[in-house]
Design a protein around this motif. Structure first.
Motif, PDB file in Angstrom:
ATOM      1  N   TRP A   1       0.845  -1.203   0.000  1.00 27.66           N
ATOM      2  CA  TRP A   1       0.000   0.000   0.000  1.00 27.66           C
ATOM      3  C   TRP A   1       0.871   1.239   0.000  1.00 27.66           C
ATOM      4  CZ3 TRP A   1      -5.493   0.141   1.649  1.00 27.66           C
ATOM      5  CH2 TRP A   1      -5.965   1.428   1.948  1.00 27.66           C
ATOM      6  N   HIS A   2       0.526   2.196  -0.853  1.00 29.10           N
ATOM      7  CA  HIS A   2       1.166   3.508  -0.803  1.00 29.10           C
ATOM      8  C   HIS A   2       0.086   4.584  -0.848  1.00 29.10           C
ATOM      9  CE1 HIS A   2       3.927   6.818  -1.331  1.00 29.10           C
ATOM     10  NE2 HIS A   2       3.207   7.221  -2.369  1.00 29.10           N
ATOM     11  N   GLY A   3       0.226   5.562   0.014  1.00 30.37           N
ATOM     12  CA  GLY A   3      -0.736   6.658   0.049  1.00 30.37           C
ATOM     13  C   GLY A   3      -1.307   6.823   1.444  1.00 30.37           C
ATOM     14  N   PRO A   4      -2.347   7.642   1.576  1.00 31.59           N
ATOM     15  CA  PRO A   4      -2.956   7.852   2.888  1.00 31.59           C
ATOM     16  C   PRO A   4      -3.314   6.516   3.539  1.00 31.59           C
ATOM     17  CG  PRO A   4      -3.896   9.370   1.284  1.00 31.59           C
ATOM     18  CD  PRO A   4      -3.041   8.415   0.512  1.00 31.59           C
ATOM     19  N   PRO A   5      -2.974   6.334   4.810  1.00 35.17           N
ATOM     20  CA  PRO A   5      -3.246   5.054   5.478  1.00 35.17           C
ATOM     21  C   PRO A   5      -4.733   4.849   5.719  1.00 35.17           C
ATOM     22  CG  PRO A   5      -2.481   6.670   7.055  1.00 35.17           C
ATOM     23  CD  PRO A   5      -2.340   7.314   5.708  1.00 35.17           C
ATOM     24  N   PRO A   6      -5.139   3.625   6.055  1.00 35.94           N
ATOM     25  CA  PRO A   6      -6.555   3.359   6.316  1.00 35.94           C
ATOM     26  C   PRO A   6      -7.178   4.311   7.335  1.00 35.94           C
ATOM     27  CG  PRO A   6      -5.374   1.297   6.111  1.00 35.94           C
ATOM     28  CD  PRO A   6      -4.336   2.383   6.061  1.00 35.94           C
ATOM     29  N   ALA A   7      -6.411   4.726   8.350  1.00 33.68           N
ATOM     30  CA  ALA A   7      -6.969   5.632   9.360  1.00 33.68           C
ATOM     31  C   ALA A   7      -7.406   6.953   8.735  1.00 33.68           C
ATOM     32  CB  ALA A   7      -5.944   5.881  10.466  1.00 33.68           C
ATOM     33  N   TRP A   8      -6.678   7.426   7.731  1.00 27.87           N
ATOM     34  CA  TRP A   8      -7.034   8.680   7.045  1.00 27.87           C
ATOM     35  C   TRP A   8      -8.368   8.518   6.322  1.00 27.87           C
ATOM     36  CZ3 TRP A   8      -7.991  10.373   2.069  1.00 27.87           C
ATOM     37  CH2 TRP A   8      -7.897  11.755   1.840  1.00 27.87           C
ATOM     38  N   TRP A   9      -8.516   7.380   5.624  1.00 30.25           N
ATOM     39  CA  TRP A   9      -9.767   7.120   4.912  1.00 30.25           C
ATOM     40  C   TRP A   9     -10.915   6.900   5.890  1.00 30.25           C
ATOM     41  CZ3 TRP A   9      -9.947   7.896  -0.185  1.00 30.25           C
ATOM     42  CH2 TRP A   9      -8.742   7.914  -0.893  1.00 30.25           C
ATOM     43  N   ALA A  10     -10.615   6.251   7.018  1.00 34.23           N
ATOM     44  CA  ALA A  10     -11.641   6.007   8.022  1.00 34.23           C
ATOM     45  C   ALA A  10     -12.211   7.314   8.550  1.00 34.23           C
ATOM     46  CB  ALA A  10     -11.054   5.184   9.168  1.00 34.23           C
ATOM     47  N   ALA A  11     -11.354   8.307   8.736  1.00 34.39           N
ATOM     48  CA  ALA A  11     -11.813   9.609   9.217  1.00 34.39           C
ATOM     49  C   ALA A  11     -12.714  10.280   8.191  1.00 34.39           C
ATOM     50  CB  ALA A  11     -10.620  10.496   9.547  1.00 34.39           C
ATOM     51  N   ARG A  12     -12.394  10.126   6.911  1.00 35.29           N
ATOM     52  CA  ARG A  12     -13.214  10.767   5.861  1.00 35.29           C
ATOM     53  C   ARG A  12     -14.568  10.089   5.702  1.00 35.29           C
ATOM     54  NH1 ARG A  12      -8.322  12.571   6.928  1.00 35.29           N
ATOM     55  NH2 ARG A  12      -7.938  14.568   5.876  1.00 35.29           N
ATOM     56  N   PHE A  13     -14.583   8.759   5.812  1.00 38.97           N
ATOM     57  CA  PHE A  13     -15.825   8.023   5.577  1.00 38.97           C
ATOM     58  C   PHE A  13     -16.531   7.605   6.872  1.00 38.97           C
ATOM     59  CE2 PHE A  13     -13.934   6.898   1.286  1.00 38.97           C
ATOM     60  CZ  PHE A  13     -14.853   7.646   0.563  1.00 38.97           C
ATOM     61  N   SER A  14     -16.032   8.080   8.013  1.00 40.52           N
ATOM     62  CA  SER A  14     -16.671   7.807   9.313  1.00 40.52           C
ATOM     63  C   SER A  14     -16.901   6.318   9.526  1.00 40.52           C
ATOM     64  CB  SER A  14     -17.999   8.574   9.425  1.00 40.52           C
ATOM     65  OG  SER A  14     -17.794   9.959   9.293  1.00 40.52           O
ATOM     66  N   CYS A  15     -15.819   5.550   9.387  1.00 42.13           N
ATOM     67  CA  CYS A  15     -15.898   4.113   9.614  1.00 42.13           C
ATOM     68  C   CYS A  15     -14.615   3.663  10.308  1.00 42.13           C
ATOM     69  CB  CYS A  15     -16.093   3.362   8.297  1.00 42.13           C
ATOM     70  SG  CYS A  15     -14.721   3.528   7.122  1.00 42.13           S
ATOM     71  N   ASP A  16     -14.502   2.398  10.628  1.00 43.34           N
ATOM     72  CA  ASP A  16     -13.285   1.946  11.280  1.00 43.34           C
ATOM     73  C   ASP A  16     -12.184   1.677  10.251  1.00 43.34           C
ATOM     74  OD1 ASP A  16     -13.576  -0.749  10.251  1.00 43.34           O
ATOM     75  OD2 ASP A  16     -14.945  -1.190  11.887  1.00 43.34           O
ATOM     76  N   ASP A  17     -10.967   1.488  10.741  1.00 45.59           N
ATOM     77  CA  ASP A  17      -9.814   1.345   9.853  1.00 45.59           C
ATOM     78  C   ASP A  17      -9.919   0.114   8.954  1.00 45.59           C
ATOM     79  OD1 ASP A  17      -8.981   3.516  11.306  1.00 45.59           O
ATOM     80  OD2 ASP A  17      -7.061   2.658  11.930  1.00 45.59           O
ATOM     81  N   ALA A  18     -10.430  -0.988   9.506  1.00 41.73           N
ATOM     82  CA  ALA A  18     -10.523  -2.223   8.726  1.00 41.73           C
ATOM     83  C   ALA A  18     -11.458  -2.049   7.533  1.00 41.73           C
ATOM     84  CB  ALA A  18     -10.994  -3.375   9.613  1.00 41.73           C
ATOM     85  N   LEU A  19     -12.613  -1.408   7.757  1.00 41.48           N
ATOM     86  CA  LEU A  19     -13.544  -1.175   6.654  1.00 41.48           C
ATOM     87  C   LEU A  19     -12.948  -0.177   5.668  1.00 41.48           C
ATOM     88  CD1 LEU A  19     -16.173  -1.502   5.184  1.00 41.48           C
ATOM     89  CD2 LEU A  19     -17.239   0.107   6.782  1.00 41.48           C
ATOM     90  N   ALA A  20     -12.264   0.833   6.172  1.00 45.99           N
ATOM     91  CA  ALA A  20     -11.654   1.816   5.277  1.00 45.99           C
ATOM     92  C   ALA A  20     -10.657   1.147   4.343  1.00 45.99           C
ATOM     93  CB  ALA A  20     -10.968   2.911   6.096  1.00 45.99           C
ATOM     94  N   ARG A  21      -9.828   0.257   4.881  1.00 49.45           N
ATOM     95  CA  ARG A  21      -8.885  -0.482   4.047  1.00 49.45           C
ATOM     96  C   ARG A  21      -9.624  -1.276   2.974  1.00 49.45           C
ATOM     97  NH1 ARG A  21      -3.784  -2.673   4.299  1.00 49.45           N
ATOM     98  NH2 ARG A  21      -3.405  -1.808   6.388  1.00 49.45           N
ATOM     99  N   ALA A  22     -10.685  -1.980   3.398  1.00 50.55           N
ATOM    100  CA  ALA A  22     -11.449  -2.797   2.463  1.00 50.55           C
ATOM    101  C   ALA A  22     -12.100  -1.955   1.377  1.00 50.55           C
ATOM    102  CB  ALA A  22     -12.508  -3.603   3.228  1.00 50.55           C
TER     103      ALA A  22
END
Length: 287
Positions: free
Chosen positions: A78-99
């Motif tokens: 993986w390269h780029g914003p980590p799952p935690a960054w996406w989780a904050a944008r989509f209001s979900c947990d890190d595991a779902l953000a990664r998925a």
């Protein structure tokens, strides 16, 4: 939020007369708007779904689909914003953000042949056609995204995606999705195609032209697609679209009856809180 036009109605038969009880649980999904710059302005890649499909048959849509459980595999390079960054944008947990990010990359490749990955963190494959066999295996669920990227020696480029919006299918429908919308620039050298069994045709269009096709009856659009096209119409270029700050709020439309016509209403519409639970209810009926 842009107001939906009164002409935007639901296709006959899309919504049952009475909603499921209890409502169907929305399936997590990812939708990707592929965009490119042309001399005529920004264009977006669109597909017309095959008629008769269980969800949105015959409608014009962006590539996308449901999250596969294997999309949450943490072994993906993986390269780029980590799952935690996406989780904050989509209001979900890190595991779902990664998925969700993995599903966005996988579905884009499966449905359009565009691969948002590269040999390393600073490059993207210039031609995805050599991976045609892997694409077919991904579609057939014979191969996971993590397995494909590992075998090919590729890195998922999360930095090529941008979060855009989050739409949830109304409770009245039997097939529901909690869809996160992503934006991505078409990588240089790659081409998008319509080589998928889910689409009867595919094309690049300026958002304004796609909206004109809908207005003239040449295509059908669901409210999330119409709204997104209207938003992209305001963008002068891909860079303009990719750099816009987006505050993402989960939007769950409701279905309201207007005479014999079914309309989607959004939060803020005065009809939203009074939309009938059962669609065979007429205005003035006891609820």
């Amino acid at each position: 939020m842009r107001e939906l036009p009164k002409e935007l109605t639901l296709p006959s038969g899309l919504v049952p007369p009475s909603p499921p009880d209890p409502p169907a649980t929305p399936k997590d999904a990812a939708t990707v708007m592929l965009v490119r710059d042309t001399s005529a302005g920004l264009e977006v890649f669109l597909q017309r779904r095959v008629m008769g499909m269980a969800f949105a048959g015959g409608m014009t849509v962006f590539p996308g689909g449901g999250v596969d459980r294997r999309d949450a595999d943490t072994s993906v390079a993986w390269h780029g914003p980590p799952p935690a960054w996406w989780a904050a944008r989509f209001s979900c947990d890190d595991a779902l953000a990664r998925a969700l990010v993995c599903a966005a990359v996988r579905e884009t490749f499966e449905e359009s042949g565009v691969l948002l990955a590269g040999p390393d963190a600073t490059s993207v494959v210039a031609d995805a056609r050599p991976y045609a066999e892997a694409r077919a295996q991904l579609v057939g669920r014979e191969l996971s995204l993590a397995g494909f990227l590992a075998e090919a020696g590729l890195v998922l480029r999360a930095d090529l995606l941008r979060p855009w919006s989050n739409w949830v299918t109304p409770v009245e429908e039997t097939r529901r999705f909690d869809a996160r919308f992503f934006l991505a620039r078409l990588p240089e050298g790659q081409r998008a195609d319509g080589d998928t069994t889910e689409a009867q045709d595919a094309r690049w269009q300026r958002p304004a032209d796609a909206l004109d096709d809908w207005k003239s009856g040449r295509s059908g659009l669901l409210p999330p697609t119409w709204t997104t096209l209207a938003e992209l119409e305001e963008c002068e270029s891909v860079t303009d679209a990719m750099t816009r700050e987006r505050v993402i709020t989960k939007l769950m439309p409701r279905v309201a009856r207007d005479g014999d016509t079914l309309r989607i209403v959004l939060p803020g519409d005065p009809r939203y809180d009074t939309a009938a639970t059962h669609l065979d209810a007429r205005p003035g009926d006891q609820r």
